[in-house]
Design a protein around this motif. Structure first.
Motif: not given
Length: 529
Positions: A341-369
């Motif tokens: 279950n801890d393994h699943d939590r870590i996997r879910q954390f990486v997915q949440e960070f990437t989809f809700r944090g990193l990708l929107p951050h990249i999208e915003k910076n592409i638009r700004q540039l």
């Protein structure tokens, strides 16, 4: 030719991935190391996303991101060796990687008849794939490209801290100091406004879960629900039944020594001086033996002239000894406090960070540039539809007083439009928008060649070729001559053997995929363009 495990598309995609830095409090590092893993090491097996992500380009068109992998490393402020040549430690490490990954006895082979001889050749080449992966991991960040620069920083604090919010503030200030004070040249950061993502690490076996939830609610108010996460680990008691079999997905990653920003003898990072950041580093080099390195003394891309500065002889290699103070041995029995279950939590954390944090951050910076570049160029449409109007270049690059008086010594100011185009191209490439990436690389290539900035031009040529190939579907023919020119400029004009070899490795795989085996063999030795 021998078959590789990865397809060429997977290999190219994995060669350039979004980079994420980590700063941990000492208490958070202690919680993680109960599993004989630093926090970056803890995440490593779960850094490939199993589901699709999405971004919108400047034209508001939805782009799908598939099979994305991110790279997570602890912040290391120690200077790295020259980006033009590998260090003795890296040569040693590559030689040992090759030696440890030879085909098994009795492995499948193919017989070739040549003259009076029958040659039995292995169907697979694990040593080459291991060498290639380790070599690409060892690539230092360079000023002429942004692909190896950090896009985000995870700030990790334990829920057992007296005042977790104060620890987050210390880590945030430390990251800002490392990036903006001018005191450090490494690591390199992609954009001034680095994404900071706040992680509350909760040890289930010893922490107060209700308090952790309360702290997390406060974090969501401070940083926004998209900017923080509560990660619960260590659900398994250390004294659990010995016969309980829990998979160890870390071994296969930790035995591949991560050479990025690491050299034997590295001291603790500057974060140690800043108060609040852990002095432990994840992903450091594994302890090696005292035996002589098995790496090659010569290199197919080695310059005939000035070889003393770019090659290693056996005497030099024998003198290189790993520094036990700067090298962490690979641990065994990883994740002993983690359940499935801890393994699943870590996997879910990486997915949440990437989809809700990193990708929107990249999208915003592409638009700004895109908006900044369109404004500077006086265009009425986005780069995606108006790239052809850009040719002509911008402000000429400046010469740095400390750089050699050569074409490869040219430096652009950070705000130069040419660098912003390259930055936008790299962002698009990292999120698999290869059509827009190609347009940006192609435009940047024109500007760099016009300015005779040959290192920058070689980098743009290299990535334009890779982007064109990855578009697939016959969108445009693969410009093999771009790669040939890039290799020549890296090697002959810029005398950068490391980048020349990277370019040759990428080119060879693409040509092999197209059935052009003779050209693939010849590419690393190309002399005439």
């Amino acid at each position: 030719m021998a078959q590789c495990v990865q397809s060429v598309q997977e290999f190219l995609q994995d060669s350039f991935v979004p980079m994420v830095a980590v700063l941990c409090s000492k208490e958070a590092d202690r919680v993680s190391r109960k599993n004989k893993l630093s926090f970056p090491e803890l995440l490593r097996p779960f850094c490939r996303l199993l589901s699709e992500g999405h971004i919108r380009d400047p034209n508001n068109q939805l782009q799908t991101v598939k099979n994305l992998r991110i790279c997570v490393n602890a912040v290391n402020t120690n200077p790295v060796s020259s980006p033009a040549v590998l260090s003795p430690a890296q040569y040693r490490q590559l030689g040992e990687v090759v030696s440890s990954c030879q085909p098994l006895e009795g492995a499948a082979a193919t017989t070739f008849k040549t003259g009076d001889y029958n040659l039995n050749l292995s169907v697979t080449t694990p040593w080459f794939e291991a060498y290639r992966e380790s070599f690409l991991q060892s690539m230092p960040a360079s000023e002429h490209e942004f692909l190896n620069h950090y896009l985000a920083c995870l700030l990790v604090v334990s829920s057992t801290e007296a005042v977790p919010v104060e620890q987050f503030l210390k880590l945030s200030q430390e990251q800002h100091r490392i990036q903006h004070s001018g005191e450090y040249t490494h690591p390199r950061w992609f954009i001034p406004n680095t994404l900071k993502y706040y992680v509350l690490l909760h040890d289930v076996s010893e922490g107060d879960e209700q308090r952790a939830e309360t702290v997390y609610e406060d974090m969501k108010q401070r940083y926004g629900p998209q900017g923080c996460y509560l990660l619960k680990i260590n659900s398994r008691a250390v004294s659990a039944e010995e016969d309980e079999q829990i998979p160890d997905p870390w071994s296969q990653y930790l035995h591949k020594n991560n050479l990025r920003y690491q050299d034997p003898g590295d001291a603790a990072p500057a974060a140690e001086k800043g108060g609040g950041a852990s002095d432990e580093q994840g992903g450091s080099l594994a302890q090696t033996g005292d035996g002589e390195s098995s790496c090659l003394n010569s290199h197919p891309l080695q310059l005939e002239a000035d070889s003393s500065s770019t090659s290693l002889n056996e005497a030099e290699m024998k003198q290189v000894k790993p520094d036990a103070d700067g090298v962490a041995p690979v641990a065994v029995g990883h994740g002993s406090c983690l359940t499935l279950n801890d393994h699943d939590r870590i996997r879910q954390f990486v997915q949440e960070f990437t989809f809700r944090g990193l990708l929107p951050h990249i999208e915003k910076n592409i638009r700004q540039l895109n908006d900044q570049l369109v404004s500077r160029k006086g265009l009425s449409r986005s780069l995606f539809t108006a790239t052809k109007k850009w040719f002509g270049g911008g402000k000429a690059p400046e010469k740095s007083m400390s750089e050699p008086k050569s074409a490869c010594g040219l430096l652009y100011p950070p705000e130069a439009p040419e660098l912003q185009i390259r930055k936008m191209a790299d962002l698009c490439f990292l999120v698999q928008h290869y059509e827009l990436a190609y347009s940006c690389y192609h435009t940047a290539k024109k500007d760099f060649l016009s300015d005779q900035a040959l290192l920058y031009a070689a980098g743009a040529l290299e990535m334009a070729a890779v982007s064109a190939f990855l578009q697939g579907g016959g969108a445009r023919p693969y410009p093999a001559h771009y790669m040939d020119t890039a290799i020549q400029k890296y090697r002959d004009d810029c005398r950068n053997m490391v980048l020349a070899e990277r370019c040759a490795l990428l080119s060879a795989e693409i040509l092999k995929n197209q059935g052009k085996y003779s050209e693939a063999c010849h590419a690393p030795h190309q002399d005439d363009q």
